[in-house]
Write a protein that holds these residues in place. Structure first.
Motif, mmCIF file in Angstrom:
data_model
loop_
_atom_site.group_PDB
_atom_site.id
_atom_site.type_symbol
_atom_site.label_atom_id
_atom_site.label_comp_id
_atom_site.label_asym_id
_atom_site.label_seq_id
_atom_site.Cartn_x
_atom_site.Cartn_y
_atom_site.Cartn_z
ATOM 1 N N PRO A 1 118.063 -29.378 29.131
ATOM 2 C CA PRO A 1 117.373 -28.297 28.694
ATOM 3 C C PRO A 1 115.813 -28.478 28.379
ATOM 4 O O PRO A 1 115.368 -29.723 28.185
ATOM 5 N N GLY A 2 115.260 -27.182 28.572
ATOM 6 C CA GLY A 2 114.093 -27.346 28.565
ATOM 7 C C GLY A 2 112.913 -27.832 29.735
ATOM 8 O O GLY A 2 111.787 -27.466 30.115
ATOM 9 N N CYS A 3 113.405 -28.559 30.704
ATOM 10 C CA CYS A 3 112.980 -29.056 31.885
ATOM 11 C C CYS A 3 112.472 -27.957 32.714
ATOM 12 O O CYS A 3 111.328 -28.246 33.230
ATOM 13 N N TYR A 4 113.312 -27.124 33.216
ATOM 14 C CA TYR A 4 113.080 -26.349 34.113
ATOM 15 C C TYR A 4 111.799 -25.113 33.331
ATOM 16 O O TYR A 4 110.884 -24.827 34.198
ATOM 17 N N GLU A 5 111.993 -24.793 32.132
ATOM 18 C CA GLU A 5 110.975 -24.010 31.551
ATOM 19 C C GLU A 5 109.703 -24.904 31.689
ATOM 20 O O GLU A 5 108.326 -24.257 31.581
ATOM 21 N N ALA A 6 109.589 -26.282 31.415
ATOM 22 C CA ALA A 6 108.244 -27.153 31.775
ATOM 23 C C ALA A 6 107.547 -26.987 32.882
ATOM 24 O O ALA A 6 106.224 -27.394 33.027
ATOM 25 N N LEU A 7 108.369 -26.564 34.094
ATOM 26 C CA LEU A 7 107.593 -26.655 35.262
ATOM 27 C C LEU A 7 106.600 -25.663 35.556
ATOM 28 O O LEU A 7 106.806 -24.398 34.965
ATOM 29 N N PRO A 8 105.645 -25.858 36.317
ATOM 30 C CA PRO A 8 104.646 -24.758 36.533
ATOM 31 C C PRO A 8 105.114 -23.416 37.407
ATOM 32 O O PRO A 8 106.166 -23.737 38.243
ATOM 33 N N SER A 9 104.358 -22.396 37.378
ATOM 34 C CA SER A 9 104.988 -21.371 38.153
ATOM 35 C C SER A 9 105.042 -21.717 39.649
ATOM 36 O O SER A 9 105.749 -20.968 40.461
ATOM 37 N N ARG B 1 107.141 -32.695 29.131
ATOM 38 C CA ARG B 1 105.878 -32.585 29.963
ATOM 39 C C ARG B 1 106.237 -32.807 31.357
ATOM 40 O O ARG B 1 106.703 -33.979 31.829
ATOM 41 N N TYR B 2 105.845 -31.947 32.234
ATOM 42 C CA TYR B 2 105.849 -32.217 33.806
ATOM 43 C C TYR B 2 105.056 -33.105 34.314
ATOM 44 O O TYR B 2 103.664 -32.957 34.121
ATOM 45 N N MET B 3 105.151 -34.049 35.007
ATOM 46 C CA MET B 3 104.337 -34.965 35.488
ATOM 47 C C MET B 3 104.056 -34.740 37.062
ATOM 48 O O MET B 3 102.986 -35.181 37.628
ATOM 49 N N GLY B 4 105.070 -34.392 37.853
ATOM 50 C CA GLY B 4 105.114 -34.584 39.145
ATOM 51 C C GLY B 4 106.207 -34.359 39.952
ATOM 52 O O GLY B 4 107.377 -34.516 39.253
ATOM 53 N N THR B 5 106.218 -34.334 41.278
ATOM 54 C CA THR B 5 107.388 -34.111 42.101
ATOM 55 C C THR B 5 107.212 -35.301 42.972
ATOM 56 O O THR B 5 106.209 -35.640 43.698
ATOM 57 N N ARG B 6 108.532 -35.931 43.406
ATOM 58 C CA ARG B 6 108.476 -37.120 44.135
ATOM 59 C C ARG B 6 109.758 -36.715 45.173
ATOM 60 O O ARG B 6 110.484 -36.042 44.901
ATOM 61 N N ASN B 7 109.654 -37.523 46.396
ATOM 62 C CA ASN B 7 110.930 -37.140 47.224
ATOM 63 C C ASN B 7 111.731 -38.486 47.358
ATOM 64 O O ASN B 7 110.810 -39.682 47.643
ATOM 65 N N LYS B 8 112.846 -38.312 47.097
ATOM 66 C CA LYS B 8 113.646 -39.636 47.100
ATOM 67 C C LYS B 8 114.836 -39.491 47.624
ATOM 68 O O LYS B 8 115.687 -38.364 47.422
#
Length: 60
Positions: free
Chosen positions: A36-44, A3-10
């Motif tokens: 595996p699966g992480c890119y597919e879990a991202l929203p469009s 499950r994608y939770m969000g994006t951070r800048n680090k």
């Protein structure tokens, strides 16, 4: 389950935060294909931003 939770800048780079099998995982943009699966879990909208970033970088 991923499950994608969000994006951070680090450290000046985008880090995408996922919950993978109940554990938090931070993945940098260049490493998304290695998980595996992480890119597919991202929203469009996030996928579109990644594509725009890659397009911009290819012009350099």
């Amino acid at each position: 389950m991923i499950r994608y939770m969000g994006t951070r800048n680090k450290d000046g780079a985008a880090v995408y935060v996922f919950i993978v099998n109940g554990m938090q995982k931070e993945v940098r943009e260049h490493a998304l294909k290695q998980h595996p699966g992480c890119y597919e879990a991202l929203p469009s909208s996030v996928k579109a931003q990644i594509a725009a970033n890659r397009d911009w970088l290819s012009r350099l």
